[in-house]
Motif scaffolding. Structure first.
Motif, PDB file in Angstrom:
ATOM      1  N   PRO A 189      -0.626  10.406  30.600  1.00  0.00           N
ATOM      2  CA  PRO A 189      -0.097   9.740  29.395  1.00  0.00           C
ATOM      3  C   PRO A 189       0.198  10.708  28.257  1.00  0.00           C
ATOM      4  N   LEU A 190      -0.588  11.769  28.146  1.00  0.00           N
ATOM      5  CA  LEU A 190      -0.311  12.733  27.083  1.00  0.00           C
ATOM      6  C   LEU A 190       1.025  13.430  27.320  1.00  0.00           C
TER       7      LEU A 190
ATOM      8  N   GLN B 114       1.509   3.886  27.181  1.00  0.00           N
ATOM      9  CA  GLN B 114       0.594   5.015  27.337  1.00  0.00           C
ATOM     10  C   GLN B 114      -0.562   4.936  26.335  1.00  0.00           C
ATOM     11  N   VAL B 115      -0.249   4.476  25.113  1.00  0.00           N
ATOM     12  CA  VAL B 115      -1.325   4.309  24.124  1.00  0.00           C
ATOM     13  C   VAL B 115      -2.287   3.216  24.573  1.00  0.00           C
TER      14      VAL B 115
ATOM     15  N   ARG C 244      -2.907   2.444  27.606  1.00  0.00           N
ATOM     16  CA  ARG C 244      -3.675   3.018  28.710  1.00  0.00           C
ATOM     17  C   ARG C 244      -4.780   3.931  28.191  1.00  0.00           C
ATOM     18  N   LEU C 245      -4.454   4.763  27.210  1.00  0.00           N
ATOM     19  CA  LEU C 245      -5.464   5.634  26.620  1.00  0.00           C
ATOM     20  C   LEU C 245      -6.545   4.825  25.909  1.00  0.00           C
ATOM     21  N   THR C 246      -6.132   3.767  25.208  1.00  0.00           N
ATOM     22  CA  THR C 246      -7.100   2.916  24.505  1.00  0.00           C
ATOM     23  C   THR C 246      -8.061   2.263  25.483  1.00  0.00           C
TER      24      THR C 246
ATOM     25  N   MET D 213      -8.924   3.392  28.459  1.00  0.00           N
ATOM     26  CA  MET D 213      -9.823   4.412  28.982  1.00  0.00           C
ATOM     27  C   MET D 213     -10.926   4.731  27.983  1.00  0.00           C
ATOM     28  N   VAL D 214     -10.559   4.893  26.719  1.00  0.00           N
ATOM     29  CA  VAL D 214     -11.561   5.198  25.691  1.00  0.00           C
ATOM     30  C   VAL D 214     -12.526   4.033  25.521  1.00  0.00           C
TER      31      VAL D 214
ATOM     32  N   ASP E 229      -6.124  11.879  34.350  1.00  0.00           N
ATOM     33  CA  ASP E 229      -5.569  10.640  33.831  1.00  0.00           C
ATOM     34  C   ASP E 229      -5.136  10.777  32.378  1.00  0.00           C
ATOM     35  N   LEU E 230      -5.812  11.639  31.621  1.00  0.00           N
ATOM     36  CA  LEU E 230      -5.383  11.866  30.240  1.00  0.00           C
ATOM     37  C   LEU E 230      -4.116  12.713  30.180  1.00  0.00           C
ATOM     38  N   ARG E 231      -3.971  13.595  31.138  1.00  0.00           N
ATOM     39  CA  ARG E 231      -2.816  14.495  31.109  1.00  0.00           C
ATOM     40  C   ARG E 231      -1.515  13.733  31.304  1.00  0.00           C
TER      41      ARG E 231
END
Length: 492
Positions: free
Chosen positions: A260-261, A293-294, A296-298, A300-301, A256-258
């Motif tokens: 958005p990265l 994407q940010v 989404r990453l936020t 998840m974190v 999942d990180l890959r």
């Protein structure tokens, strides 16, 4: 069927106790019999002594009587009279010592003869006694028979004592062997049912390492040790399963990180210092992609951080009075622009519903449920959000027309890093949102439950009490499924 350690201890105690009581009873009975026989032997010997004294007295009386008849001296007559008195006393003593009917009969006969002799100590001329000179033949014969009878009784009593002594030796030896055998069996029982199973569990504990091949301990020994082995097996299986889940979680997070990265990398690579900037519309679209994407990453974190805090017992609640309907409306309006395929349909009471809660945490729960409803309904459709009240508090239901959840997975999806097998391959996610939501609701004293049919959608309903019982920082308790059913409106 295996017995418990207590049952084994009771059985061993009963067996050894029975042997001990049997030994004591046998010894007491044997000792009593030997004491009784010893008393009989003493009586027999005393009776012999008394009879012999009686015989001596008879012969002394006859001698003094004959001396008196020959010398006519009064001293001999007085001595004969004294001896006669002692004879009667010794005969009475012999009667007291008699313990059989035969002894009593002989003593009665001897008493009759003695009284006859004492009444006629001088034989009549021409009588057999005068002719033979044997005045006490009958009395001496009876007393001799009495002595022989008592001696025979003494020998029989002595032989009986010897038999009882041999029997006591045999019983003592048998009981000793039984006790030794019982102790040996107890040792073997403890060794096989307690020591070796404990040793096996210890070895299993020593060799248990995360990542090592799982070594399940066989259930053996007493029931308590079997329960320990069973608990160890279950714990080891859970740890191994948890390890597999964590490894799957790491793989899912990496996946999942890959995505958005990679999207961020593609967006950033489009802006090259050596080339002109793209047109404004393309640049705005790429920055919108970057923002998504940010976000989404936020998210998840944030889910990871919330899970870490919850597991560490550091979930804090900032409790105050808030209108639940306003919180739901804010979450709905926040998610309307995020989708064009879904229609968010609300159903609220006309009046507000004020509850004491942490508005930030409850908004986090609402955002998670709405986001899941949209994400797991890829074909679009209506998402229903309904709010209602009941006697103990309020409830919120979020229904979607999405992929649904199998019945076997409707509880496990609330565990950390667990997702439905039907959606984990093509729908992104880590599997922490529902776990965090449930812990937040449990911290408020509330519950969450799900009803779902695969292919027809799901309904998530959570309940909150009117007042949070403990407003201090606390670690959420385990999830307890509510006993109430979803309302018909929420289940639709």
């Amino acid at each position: 069927m295996s017995l418990s350690l207590r049952s084994h201890a009771i059985a061993v105690t009963l067996v050894l106790g029975t042997l001990t009581l049997g030994t004591v009873a046998a010894l007491v009975f044997t000792t009593t019999r030997m004491e009784h026989n010893t008393a009989r032997l003493w009586h027999a010997l005393e009776s012999v002594r008394a009879t012999e004294e009686l015989q001596k007295g008879l012969m002394s009386h006859e001698r003094e009587q004959r001396l008196y008849e020959a010398t006519n001296k009064p001293v001999h007559a007085e001595e004969a009279q004294a001896i006669a008195t002692r004879l009667r006393q010794e005969l009475a003593q012999a009667r007291q010592l008699a313990d059989t009917g035969a002894d009593s009969a002989l003593l009665d006969e001897l008493n009759t003869e003695l009284e006859h002799y004492l009444a006629n100590p001088t034989p009549r001329p021409g009588s057999p006694e005068a002719n033979t000179g044997r005045m006490l033949a009958r009395e001496l014969q009876i007393s001799s028979r009495l002595v022989e009878q008592n001696l025979a009784d003494a020998r029989a009593t002595l032989e009986a004592n010897q038999r009882w002594d041999r029997l006591a030796n045999v019983v003592g030896l048998a009981v000793s062997l039984a006790l030794v055998a019982g102790l040996a069996l107890t040792f073997l029982l403890v060794r096989s049912q307690v020591y070796w199973p404990l040793r096996a569990v210890r070895e299993a504990l020593l060799h248990f390492r995360p990542g090592a091949p799982l070594r399940l301990e066989p259930r053996a020994g007493v029931r308590e040790l079997q329960d320990i082995a069973h608990t160890f097996n279950e714990t080891a299986s859970r740890l191994e399963k948890q390890r597999e889940v964590q490894l799957g979680f790491l793989a899912g997070v990496a996946h999942d990180l890959r995505n958005p990265l990679q999207a961020l990398r593609m967006a950033s690579s489009s802006v090259n210092p050596d080339r002109p900037l793209p047109p404004e519309d393309k640049l705005r679209a790429r920055f919108a992609l970057v923002n998504r994407q940010v976000d989404r990453l936020t998210r998840m974190v944030d889910d990871l951080l919330d899970t870490t805090r919850i597991e560490a017992g550091q979930l804090s609640l900032n409790v105050g009075e808030h209108d639940l309907i306003e919180l739901v409306q804010e979450a709905v309006e926040l998610h309307r622009p995020s989708t064009q395929l879904h229609e968010l349909v609300t159903c609220f009471p006309e009046d507000g519903l004020t509850v004491r809660c942490d508005s930030t945490r409850i908004s986090q729960v609402l955002n998670n449920l709405l986001s899941n409803a949209i994400k797991y309904s890829p074909a679009g459709g209506q998402v229903h959000i309904e709010v209602g009240e009941e006697e103990d508090g309020v409830w919120v239901a979020v229904s979607d027309p999405g992929v649904g959840i199998p019945t076997s997975e409707q509880e496990s999806i609330f565990e950390p890093f667990r997702r439905s097998a039907a959606s984990r391959t093509h729908i992104p996610g880590v599997g922490l949102g529902l776990s965090v939501a449930r812990r937040i609701l449990n911290a408020h004293g509330g519950t969450i439950e799900v009803r779902s049919t695969p292919g027809r959608g799901s309904t998530f309903c959570f309940r909150l009490p009117w007042t949070v019982a403990d407003e201090r920082t606390r670690r959420p308790s385990g999830y307890a499924a509510p006993t109430e059913q979803l309302s018909p409106e929420a289940a639709s």
